[in-house]
Structure formats: C-alpha cells, structure tokens
Write an enzyme that holds these catalytic residues in place. Sequence first.
Site, mmCIF file in Angstrom:
data_model
loop_
_atom_site.group_PDB
_atom_site.id
_atom_site.type_symbol
_atom_site.label_atom_id
_atom_site.label_comp_id
_atom_site.label_asym_id
_atom_site.label_seq_id
_atom_site.Cartn_x
_atom_site.Cartn_y
_atom_site.Cartn_z
ATOM 1 N N LYS A 168 -3.314 -29.441 -16.512
ATOM 2 C CA LYS A 168 -3.924 -30.717 -16.157
ATOM 3 C C LYS A 168 -5.023 -31.011 -17.172
ATOM 4 C CE LYS A 168 -6.439 -33.067 -12.494
ATOM 5 N NZ LYS A 168 -6.889 -33.000 -11.104
ATOM 6 N N LYS A 195 0.361 -32.809 -16.454
ATOM 7 C CA LYS A 195 -0.290 -34.039 -16.022
ATOM 8 C C LYS A 195 -1.376 -34.421 -17.000
ATOM 9 C CE LYS A 195 -3.394 -35.523 -12.401
ATOM 10 N NZ LYS A 195 -4.086 -35.186 -11.205
ATOM 11 N N SER A 208 -2.149 -42.419 -12.425
ATOM 12 C CA SER A 208 -2.616 -43.748 -12.026
ATOM 13 C C SER A 208 -2.810 -44.704 -13.206
ATOM 14 C CB SER A 208 -3.912 -43.613 -11.235
ATOM 15 O OG SER A 208 -4.905 -42.957 -12.006
#
Length: 305
Positions: free
Chosen positions: A176, A229, A255
Amino acid sequence: MSETRLAPGDLVLPLFVEEGIDAPVPVASMPGVSRLPLAALEAEAQELTELGIPAVLLFGIPAEKDASGSGAWADGGVVQEATRRLKAAQPDLLVITDVCLCEYTAHGHCGVLDEHGEVRNDATLELLARTAVSHARAGADIIAPSDMMDGRVAAIRTALDADGSTEIPILSYSAKYASAFYGPFRDAADSAPARGDRRGYQMDPANAREVVRETLLDVAEGADMVMVKPALAYLDVLRRVREATDLPLAAYNVSGEYAMVKAAAQAGWLDERAAVLETLTAIRRAGADIVISYHAKDAAQWLQT
Ligand code: PBG
C-alpha cells in the site's frame, strides 16, 4: 481471442457505513458513492447479489472517535453491526472487513501516537488484533488489514487462531503506497490525518523492488491473499507481485482513480463505460485476480448487457 476476461465475479465493492444517520449521505468527491446507514444494508446486499458481485469491503464511520480508536473493536461498533446485518440478509455475500484505526482515531492516523505525535507500531498491533477478532466474531468472512504496521499480519493471525477463527483468511494490504489518490476516500471515511501524513508507514511511490520484500514478509506471517494499492499508477507493481507469489492477488482501484473518471465523464470528456471496462480489464491483465472498485456495480451492469 481475448486473453483477459472480466466478470462481475471478479469484483469487490467498497461500502462506507456510518453510525447514527437515517439516510444515505452522498460523498461530494465521489459522485455515485454515499455513506450508508445501517438500515440500507439489506437492500444493498440484495442488489449486489442480483448483480453477481460476490463481496463487499466494509469501512465504518463511528459516531465517536478517541485517541486509541476504541470504536474499531467495540462489539456493538458500526462495522460489527453492519457485518451482522449483511450476513443475515445475504449469507452468501462475502463480507471483507477493513482493519485499520484511522476512521476511529481523533487524530486520523492508522495507529496510536506517542508523546511526539509519532505512530507507535508495536503498541498498535494489539489493537488491530483485537479489532480483527471482533470482526470475526460478528461474522466477517475475510479480514483485510490496511494500516501498514509492521508485523500486523502475524499479530492478527495469532489472535484469530487463539479465538477459534482458524478458518478466517487474511487479505493483507501488502503493498500500500503513500498515495495522493486516497484523497476522496478520506472525505468518505472522515479519516484524513489531522497533522502530518502517512509516509512513515505506507510505501514510497518511487519503490518497486521493495514491494516483493514487503509482500513476501506478509506471506511469511500468514497472509492468505495479498493486495496492491492503488492500481492504475502501479500496474508494474501488480505484475511484479503476480510473478513473486501464487497467492490470490487483489488490486484496489482507489477513490482518486474513481473520481478522475467520474469527473471527466460528467464533463462529457470521456466515455465512462468504455473507460471503466478498459481500466478494470487492464488491472486484470496486469495480474489481479480480484479487483476492488467503486465502479463495481456499474461495471457488473455493463457486463450483463
Ligand atoms: C485506511 C484506508 C485508506 C484507504 C483504504 N483503507 C486510506 C488511507 O490510507 O489514507 C484508501 C482507499 C481509497 O482511496 O479508495 N487506512
């Protein structure tokens, strides 16, 4: 002759559930996405089942926050309650719960802080483990830690096993990155850090070799599935991880990636359907088995017609 297939069964929809609201609250920076009240979950679960989407990734927004994020592991907490309702409504819909403290801490960091405002990695592990156990007790099918503390997969595995949840898999957010593309999410989940940023615990976007080490550490600690991610700016990373492990691999189409497409489509500058299906297919082509996307419902609909 297509080498890569995309189907509703490959998709996971993130859901934001807020405590104490009566009606959905639209997220301004994510057109089409709302924070849902608990009462909306039954209908949501039914819609997802009809669309053939097999799983949700659950995020909670609690009514109260504190320094340690205690709402995260409260038995009557928003994620725990949402999990119970979703599983009661649609037992076959998989509930993946995001394990992190940033939605529950008043300071918005993913772990507890020391007197200098620095995140304390090891002190946070116990709280994450407690959170994971409470999710499993509420009926979560898969536990997905996104906090990026070192050692959290082992801590969570040990705690789940000790509590009898030996069969609950861990989907680790193993790679991440500290990304600008999480901006709209922090509006949606009310989780922006009050001070500082997350570069102390999330990965440097300039690094790709490091990702193999990070991923394999999580695998050694007991991760059953791994994740990259964000997705779009990190397709090369996805490919590297695909080559480094045979475990199921998820990619999180985050997002900011959603917001970019939505904004361009609303301006009439992009064909949303074509752009989304191309993007999701590209994420699968790069190596993802599972694609987590806010476009999941739209995509499932488009794939059916
Ligand atoms: C919590 C968490 C974040 C996202 C998922 N889990 C935000 C962050 O790290 O700040 C981002 C997801 C998205 O942008 O869609 N740690």
